[in-house]
Design an enzyme around this catalytic site. Structure first.
Site, short mmCIF file in Angstrom:
data_model
loop_
_atom_site.label_atom_id
_atom_site.label_comp_id
_atom_site.label_asym_id
_atom_site.label_seq_id
_atom_site.Cartn_x
_atom_site.Cartn_y
_atom_site.Cartn_z
N ASP A 10 3.19 -6.44 1.52
CA ASP A 10 3.51 -7.20 1.68
C ASP A 10 5.17 -6.74 1.71
O ASP A 10 5.64 -6.66 0.43
CB ASP A 10 2.48 -8.07 1.25
N MET A 11 6.11 -6.94 2.60
CA MET A 11 7.36 -7.60 2.60
C MET A 11 7.88 -8.06 1.33
O MET A 11 6.99 -9.25 1.77
CB MET A 11 8.21 -7.25 3.35
N GLU A 105 3.88 -8.24 7.12
CA GLU A 105 2.01 -7.51 6.28
C GLU A 105 1.03 -6.69 7.48
O GLU A 105 0.64 -7.05 8.32
CB GLU A 105 2.01 -8.56 5.54
MG LIG Z 1 5.68 -10.59 2.78
#
Ligand SMILES: [Mg+2]
Length: 349
Positions: A10-11, A105
């Protein structure tokens, strides 16, 4: 079900982080990305902006009240999609069994591989190549891997081991269970259920009588059971190789030899991932940097090295007119399918 190793990537504050990367003046500042009209909403708030209480899905108007000194920027979707594509490119180094669930994601199934090493490498690649951070969770299924990635944001790396699943879940609020929104939360509260522990201790029959199939899922999630597979979207994927020659060349033998090497490598990759490819594309960049690509789609998808090479060779000899020095040659396979996918016959040359 055998034990799986699932990674959730997840960025961190994805859009805001990209804008801060591209404009150092924004680093350390509250940056808010969103629709800039008077009715716009916040897409992403940087961590600095979150300290003011700004969060995604909040109206921009409300955000401006909380954080008047914030820097408000429009959504540059084209740019973020490009970065997302680069992230997927990094995933394919490790596995093709990955499932994007939004622009920033994805789940990866790395069962049988070194999950922790892969997770570390992915974070490193994202940092080195894209100058961005991601939070990563590792566990035995999607539900737990996603929870794990939330534990140490930003730039986190968290594992939930099989034997710590129950104790990890117990104290969490029920909203952490997949699909429990405000409405479901209210209904569960009425039953005296606030924490995942309360679900664990509830009579599953009663939950099923009230919520049906959803009640059983809820109970299973509370015990960390989630058998959903990672579903790769291979339809949009491709695999390829390309190489810039040390010196520009005008040598058909060498071009063919290079295609032969690529065919060997890509065939191996297809077999490892149990894919077949239908479309074969050759790319040439000339010494003046102009690029030409030509492709063929096969009647019967293949993972066979000789078939790939034969087709690439045909494309190079018949669909190009190589009349000057070549700087780079590339080979890409797309239209990837699983062998048991129904095969559609078509030929678009
Ligand atoms: Mg994110």
């Amino acid at each position: 079900m055998e034990d799986r190793s699932i990674i959730h990537v997840d960025m961190d504050a994805f859009y805001a982080q990209i804008e801060q990367r591209d404009n150092p003046k924004l680093i350390g500042k509250p940056v808010i990305i969103g629709g800039t009209s008077s009715r716009g909403v916040v897409s992403t708030a940087s961590y600095e902006a979150r300290k003011y209480g700004v969060h995604s899905a909040m109206p921009i108007k409300a955000a401006k009240k909380l954080c008047p000194e914030g820097i408000y920027l429009p959504v540059n979707m084209k740019k973020y999609k490009e970065v997302s594509k680069n992230i997927h490119g990094i995933f394919t180094k490790y596995t093709n069994v990955y499932e994007p669930i939004s622009i920033d994601e994805a789940f990866l199934d790395v069962t049988g591989k070194e999950a922790l090493e892969i997770a570390k490498s992915i974070k490193k690649d994202i940092r080195d190549k894209l100058r961005l951070t991601a939070s990563v969770g590792i566990s035995i299924n999607k539900f737990l891997a996603k929870l794990a990635s939330e534990v140490n944001k930003p730039d986190g790396l968290t594992i939930i081991e099989k034997d710590e699943v129950l104790s990890f879940l117990r104290p969490l609020p029920i909203t952490k269970i997949w699909g429990v929104g405000p409405k479901m939360e209210r209904e569960l509260n009425k039953l005296g259920i606030y924490y995942i522990e309360d679900v664990q201790n509830y009579d599953v029959e009663v939950l099923v009588s009230i919520f049906g199939k959803r009640g059983k899922e809820l109970y299973e999630f509370s015990y960390g059971i989630d058998n959903r597979p990672v579903e790769p979207r291979i339809a949009n994927q491709s695999i390829g190789e390309e190489e810039t020659f040390l010196k520009d060349i005008y040598d058909m033998e060498m071009l063919l030899d290079t295609l032969k090497d690529y065919s060997f490598n890509l065939s191996k990759k297809l077999k490892e991932n149990r894919y077949l490819a239908r479309t074969i594309c050759v790319k040439i960049k000339y010494s003046d940097f102009t690029i030409e690509t030509r492709s063929m789609t096969l009647n019967i998808p293949t993972n066979d090295e000789r078939m790939i090479y034969k087709t690439a060779k045909y494309i190079l000899l018949n669909k190009f007119n190589i009349n000057r020095e070549v700087r780079l040659i590339g080979l890409t396979l797309s239209n990837l399918i699983y062998p048991d996918d129904p095969i559609q016959l078509s030929m678009d040359i």
